[in-house]
Design a protein around this motif. Structure first.
Motif, PDB file in Angstrom:
ATOM      1  N   LEU A   1       0.848  -1.198   0.000  1.00  0.00           N
ATOM      2  CA  LEU A   1       0.000   0.000   0.000  1.00  0.00           C
ATOM      3  C   LEU A   1       0.877   1.239   0.000  1.00  0.00           C
ATOM      4  O   LEU A   1       1.966   1.235   0.588  1.00  0.00           O
TER       5      LEU A   1
ATOM      6  N   TYR B   1      -4.740  -0.923  -7.576  1.00  0.00           N
ATOM      7  CA  TYR B   1      -6.120  -0.686  -7.191  1.00  0.00           C
ATOM      8  C   TYR B   1      -6.186   0.533  -6.274  1.00  0.00           C
ATOM      9  O   TYR B   1      -5.271   0.789  -5.484  1.00  0.00           O
ATOM     10  N   SER B   2      -7.316   1.245  -6.379  1.00  0.00           N
ATOM     11  CA  SER B   2      -7.562   2.372  -5.492  1.00  0.00           C
ATOM     12  C   SER B   2      -8.361   1.876  -4.291  1.00  0.00           C
ATOM     13  O   SER B   2      -9.390   1.209  -4.443  1.00  0.00           O
ATOM     14  N   LEU B   3      -7.859   2.149  -3.076  1.00  0.00           N
ATOM     15  CA  LEU B   3      -8.511   1.673  -1.859  1.00  0.00           C
ATOM     16  C   LEU B   3      -8.886   2.839  -0.958  1.00  0.00           C
ATOM     17  O   LEU B   3      -8.057   3.680  -0.619  1.00  0.00           O
TER      18      LEU B   3
ATOM     19  N   ILE C   1     -15.357  -0.357   2.839  1.00  0.00           N
ATOM     20  CA  ILE C   1     -14.261   0.089   1.978  1.00  0.00           C
ATOM     21  C   ILE C   1     -14.773   0.275   0.555  1.00  0.00           C
ATOM     22  O   ILE C   1     -15.856  -0.213   0.200  1.00  0.00           O
TER      23      ILE C   1
ATOM     24  N   LEU D   1     -13.121  -0.290  -3.298  1.00  0.00           N
ATOM     25  CA  LEU D   1     -12.000  -0.790  -4.073  1.00  0.00           C
ATOM     26  C   LEU D   1     -12.275  -0.473  -5.533  1.00  0.00           C
ATOM     27  O   LEU D   1     -13.239  -0.995  -6.118  1.00  0.00           O
TER      28      LEU D   1
ATOM     29  N   ILE E   1      -6.963  -8.239   3.159  1.00  0.00           N
ATOM     30  CA  ILE E   1      -6.685  -6.856   3.547  1.00  0.00           C
ATOM     31  C   ILE E   1      -7.017  -6.719   5.028  1.00  0.00           C
ATOM     32  O   ILE E   1      -8.181  -6.854   5.437  1.00  0.00           O
TER      33      ILE E   1
ATOM     34  N   PRO F   1      -7.898   8.303  -1.446  1.00  0.00           N
ATOM     35  CA  PRO F   1      -7.626   6.859  -1.489  1.00  0.00           C
ATOM     36  C   PRO F   1      -6.128   6.575  -1.503  1.00  0.00           C
ATOM     37  O   PRO F   1      -5.308   7.442  -1.843  1.00  0.00           O
TER      38      PRO F   1
ATOM     39  N   LEU G   1      -3.235   0.351  -3.801  1.00  0.00           N
ATOM     40  CA  LEU G   1      -2.920  -1.040  -3.486  1.00  0.00           C
ATOM     41  C   LEU G   1      -2.264  -1.665  -4.709  1.00  0.00           C
ATOM     42  O   LEU G   1      -2.864  -1.711  -5.788  1.00  0.00           O
TER      43      LEU G   1
END
Length: 458
Positions: free
Chosen positions: A84, A103-105, A224, A226, A247, A258, A261
Motif C-alpha cells: 500500500l 487498485y484504489s482503496l 471500503i 476498491l 486486507i 484513497p 494497493l
C-alpha cells in the motif's frame, strides 16, 4: 607373528604367569584382527550415513524443482506481494490466484464490537439468561446462548457468560459509582449487537433499550471502496474483495484520499530453487570425492576408496546429469546447459545467473520444464539409492550384518582362548612341580655325596 618367551630363573621356580601371559598375547592376535575389521566396517557405515544424509539434503533441495506434470510453470514458481502507498491504513497478504495490478482503496470506516455497560447499583435476579447476537433491529440472530445465573452478583453473571462461549466477553469494573458489568462482543460487524433476556436487571435489546445497560459502543461493519466499488465486511479482515488477497484494515483513510494497493508477481523463486539445487549437489559431489578419493599430500585414502556401491551411486548421478530426461526429448530447451548450469571437470555444477535470467526472459515455461525434468529424474535415482530397498541402504545393512557376525566370532574365540589359557596354566604348573621335585632330589644327592667325601677324608 613371532614373539619371545621369558622364563624366570629356574633355581627359584618357573615364571608360569609370565610365560602363559606371553603365549596368550600370541593366541589373542586373531581377536585384534577382528577388532580392526569391525572398526573398518563401522567407519564405512558412518561414511555411508554421511552420504545418505547428503543425498537426502539434495532430494529436499530438488523438491522445489518438481513442477507437477501438466502444471502451470508461471503459477508454480510465482509468489505474490501486496503493498500500500500508506502502510498505516492496512496490511496486505497475497497468495495463489492473485491478479497483479494497481487498485484504489478507500477505507470509510472500521468494524467495531458492540459494548454495553450496566447501570451502577442495579438489582439482578436469578434464572436462565439468554445472550443473543444479531442485527440492531432484532430481525436477524446470528447466535443465541442460554446460561444459568445462580445468584444475583455481577461476578456470578460474569463467570457464567465467560464460561458459555456465547461470543461475548464479560468483565466487572469497579468504578466511582460502584461495580459495573461490561459486555463486549468478540467480533465486530453490524450483525453482532448484544441482546439479553430472561433475568431481571439484565434485560436489554438494541431495538428497545432499557435502563439496565448503556451502549458504550455500537457495533458496525467495515466499509471500503476498491476501485470505486463499495464492500461491507463484518470484520477488519477483508478476505473476499479480491481473489487471493487479504486486507487487514488498521484505520480509515481521509475523505476522498484513497491509497494505492499494488499487487505484484515475483518469479525469482525458480532462481532460488536452482541455486539451492546446485549448492546441495556440489556438497554431495565434494563428499563423494573425499570418501572415494586418495589425498596424495596426506597419503590418506578415503573411507570408501574402491567401494563398488559408492562408484555405482555416483555413476548413476553423473550419467543422469549428462543425459536428457525422456520427458524433455524434442524440446527446444532440454539440457542443464540450456538453462545456465554447467558441469565442471571435477563433477561439480556451476550456475551462470546471467544465462539463466536470459533463458527465463525468453521462455519461462521452458526453463521450468527443464528444471522439473531433471528434478524428477534425480529424485527417482536418489530414492533408488537411499530408499528402504535402495543400494546404499542395502550396503549399510550388509555391513551391520557383518559386524553382528564378527561379534559372534569374537565370542567363540574368547571361549576358545579361555580353554587354551587354562591348558597352558595346567601344563606349566605341572612342569614347575616336576622341576621343583627334581631340584629337591638334586639337592639331596649333593648333600649325600658331600657327606661321603667328608668320611673319606677322615
Amino acid at each position: 607373528m613371532a614373539s619371545s618367551l621369558s622364563v624366570g630363573g629356574l633355581g627359584s621356580g618357573i615364571d608360569v604367569s609370565g610365560i602363559v601371559g606371553q603365549l596368550m598375547e600370541i593366541e589373542r592376535q586373531p581377536l585384534s584382527a577382528l577388532d580392526k575389521k569391525e572398526a573398518s566396517f563401522q567407519a564405512k557405515i558412518s561414511a555411508f550415513g554421511s552420504l545418505k544424509s547428503s543425498l537426502s539434503t539434495l532430494q529436499n533441495a530438488i523438491a522445489g524443482l518438481k513442477l507437477p506434470v501438466g502444471g502451470n510453470a508461471l503459477d508454480f514458481y510465482s509468489t505474490y506481494k501486496g503493498t500500500l502507498s500508506d502502510e498505516g491504513i492496512a496490511s496486505i497478504t497475497a497468495s495463489d490466484g492473485t491478479v497483479p495490478g494497481n487498485y484504489s482503496l478507500e477505507v470509510t470506516q472500521l468494524a467495531k464490537e458492540n459494548r454495553l455497560i450496566s447501570a451502577a447499583g442495579a438489582s439482578i435476579g436469578t434464572g436462565e439468561l439468554t445472550i443473543s447476537l444479531g442485527s440492531a433491529d432484532g430481525s436477524t440472530t446470528t447466535k443465541s446462548t442460554t446460561v444459568s445465573i445462580g445468584n444475583g452478583s455481577l461476578t456470578a453473571v460474569r463467570d457464567a457468560i465467560n464460561g458459555a462461549n456465547a461470543g461475548v466477553t464479560a468483565a466487572v469494573i469497579n468504578g466511582d459509582a460502584g461495580p459495573q458489568l461490561v459486555l463486549t462482543a468478540n467480533e465486530g460487524g453490524s450483525k453482532q449487537f448484544i441482546s439479553l433476556s430472561g433475568v431481571s436487571g439484565l434485560d436489554y435489546s438494541p431495538a428497545t433499550p432499557t435502563a439496565n445497560f448503556t451502549e458504550q459502543q455500537a457495533a458496525q461493519s467495515a466499509l471500503i471502496k476498491l476501485n470505486g466499488v463499495t464492500i461491507e465486511s463484518q470484520s477488519n479482515k477483508v478476505t473476499d474483495a479480491l481473489e487471493g488477497v487479504t486486507i487487514d484494515l488498521k484505520k480509515a483513510t481521509e475523505a476522498d484520499t484513497p491509497v494505492t494497493l499494488t499487487l505484484t508477481r515475483d518469479t525469482s523463486s525458480i532462481n532460488k530453487a536452482l541455486e539451492k539445487f546446485v549448492s546441495a549437489y556440489n556438497e554431495y559431489n565434494t563428499l563423494v570425492r573425499d570418501l572415494g578419493g586418495y589425498n596424495a599430500s596426506t597419503e590418506k585414502a578415503g573411507t570408501l576408496l574402491g567401494d563398488s556401491a559408492l562408484r555405482g551411486a555416483d555413476g548413476k548421478m553423473r550419467s543422469m546429469l549428462s543425459s536428457v530426461p525422456a520427458e524433455l526429448a524434442g524440446m527446444d530447451k532440454k539440457t542443464l546447459s540450456d538453462i545456465g548450469i554447467a558441469i565442471q571437470k571435477d563433477g561439480s555444477l556451476k550456475l551462470d545467473s546471467a544465462k539463466l535470467d536470459k533463458a527465463l526472459a525468453a521462455d519461462f515455461a521452458g526453463v521450468a520444464k527443464v528444471a522439473a525434468g531433471y528434478g524428477r529424474s534425480m529424485d527417482g535415482i536418489i530414492t533408488g539409492l537411499i530408499g528402504s530397498e535402495g543400494m546404499i541402504t542395502g550396503k549399510t545393512t550388509g555391513l551391520q550384518d557383518s559386524i553382528t557376525g564378527i561379534g559372534k566370532q569374537r565370542q567363540t574365540l574368547e571361549r576358545r582362548l579361555e580353554s587354551i589359557e587354562a591348558r597352558y596354566k595346567a601344563q606349566f604348573t605341572a612342569l614347575d612341580t616336576l622341576v621343583s621335585g627334581m631340584m629337591q632330589t638334586s639337592n639331596y644327592l649333593e648333600q649325600q655325596l658331600e657327606s661321603l667325601a667328608n668320611l673319606n677324608k677322615k
